[in-house]
Scaffold this active site. Structure first.
Site, PDB file in Angstrom:
ATOM      1  N   HIS A  67       0.839  -1.208   0.000  1.00  0.00           N
ATOM      2  CA  HIS A  67       0.000   0.000   0.000  1.00  0.00           C
ATOM      3  C   HIS A  67       0.873   1.257   0.000  1.00  0.00           C
ATOM      4  O   HIS A  67       0.663   2.175  -0.796  1.00  0.00           O
ATOM      5  CB  HIS A  67      -0.910  -0.029   1.242  1.00  0.00           C
ATOM      6  CG  HIS A  67      -1.791   1.164   1.382  1.00  0.00           C
ATOM      7  ND1 HIS A  67      -3.117   1.145   1.002  1.00  0.00           N
ATOM      8  CD2 HIS A  67      -1.557   2.418   1.862  1.00  0.00           C
ATOM      9  CE1 HIS A  67      -3.646   2.331   1.240  1.00  0.00           C
ATOM     10  NE2 HIS A  67      -2.726   3.120   1.758  1.00  0.00           N
ATOM     11  N   GLU A  68       1.864   1.299   0.888  1.00  0.00           N
ATOM     12  CA  GLU A  68       2.730   2.485   0.983  1.00  0.00           C
ATOM     13  C   GLU A  68       3.608   2.635  -0.255  1.00  0.00           C
ATOM     14  O   GLU A  68       3.897   3.759  -0.683  1.00  0.00           O
ATOM     15  CB  GLU A  68       3.579   2.433   2.255  1.00  0.00           C
ATOM     16  CG  GLU A  68       2.779   2.406   3.547  1.00  0.00           C
ATOM     17  CD  GLU A  68       1.733   3.505   3.670  1.00  0.00           C
ATOM     18  OE1 GLU A  68       1.954   4.621   3.167  1.00  0.00           O
ATOM     19  OE2 GLU A  68       0.674   3.230   4.263  1.00  0.00           O
ATOM     20  N   HIS A  71       1.698   4.530  -2.897  1.00  0.00           N
ATOM     21  CA  HIS A  71       1.813   5.980  -2.675  1.00  0.00           C
ATOM     22  C   HIS A  71       3.167   6.475  -3.189  1.00  0.00           C
ATOM     23  O   HIS A  71       3.256   7.483  -3.900  1.00  0.00           O
ATOM     24  CB  HIS A  71       1.728   6.317  -1.181  1.00  0.00           C
ATOM     25  CG  HIS A  71       0.375   6.207  -0.579  1.00  0.00           C
ATOM     26  ND1 HIS A  71      -0.700   6.961  -0.980  1.00  0.00           N
ATOM     27  CD2 HIS A  71      -0.085   5.439   0.452  1.00  0.00           C
ATOM     28  CE1 HIS A  71      -1.756   6.665  -0.242  1.00  0.00           C
ATOM     29  NE2 HIS A  71      -1.419   5.730   0.628  1.00  0.00           N
TER      30      HIS A  71
END
Length: 158
Positions: A67-68, A71
């Site tokens: 997920h990170e 980003h």
């Protein structure tokens, strides 16, 4: 797991799933409480909440890292890196990353505790107000008729 092992894991996931190098730092931040991890826009570092690894295991940690990294890579490419952006949601699906992390078991315990409510009643129209926090009855009045509020009772719901 140490910070160095986390750094190696993040680099490996970045290379395998995104086919891009992770050029910045990844480390555990003990101050994180309500989130599994965060990507820092200015430094491009990734901070991870170690509690998620300790309580939910390596699979949850890998999901947070994916997920990170979504980003991270989208921000560096100048694409939509925020949760509501189409590019972000599309990349999450491609790499199989979760949109939100799971709730920690200790948070579930904290939420399931009994709750205290305070009941206030208008002395004029007898409208009841249920509040979790106490209010200053000298300052606040009834929203319907502007009458004086009186504390009636406290109730505890299990």
């Amino acid at each position: 797991m140490t910070d160095q092992e986390l750094q190696n894991l993040v680099s490996k996931i970045s290379n395998d799933l995104f086919q891009k190098r992770f050029k910045h730092k990844a480390f555990f931040n003990p101050r994180l409480r309500t989130t599994g991890g965060r990507y820092m826009l200015n430094s491009h570092n990734i901070e991870i909440n170690k509690k998620y690894f300790e309580q939910l295991g390596k699979e949850e940690l890998i999901g947070i890292i994916k997920h990170e990294l979504c980003h991270y890579h989208l921000h560096l490419e100048g694409k939509g890196y925020k949760h509501r952006d189409k590019d972000f949601r599309k990349l999450l699906k491609q790499v199989g990353a979760p949109r939100f992390c799971s709730t920690l078991p200790e948070e579930k315990k904290r939420r399931s505790r009994s709750q205290k409510f305070i009941i206030y009643q208008c002395s004029n129209c007898e409208l009841n107000y249920r509040r979790k926090r106490s209010i200053n009855t000298a300052k606040y009045v009834c929203g319907k008729c502007r009458g004086k509020l009186v504390k009636v009772k406290e109730i505890i719901i299990d």
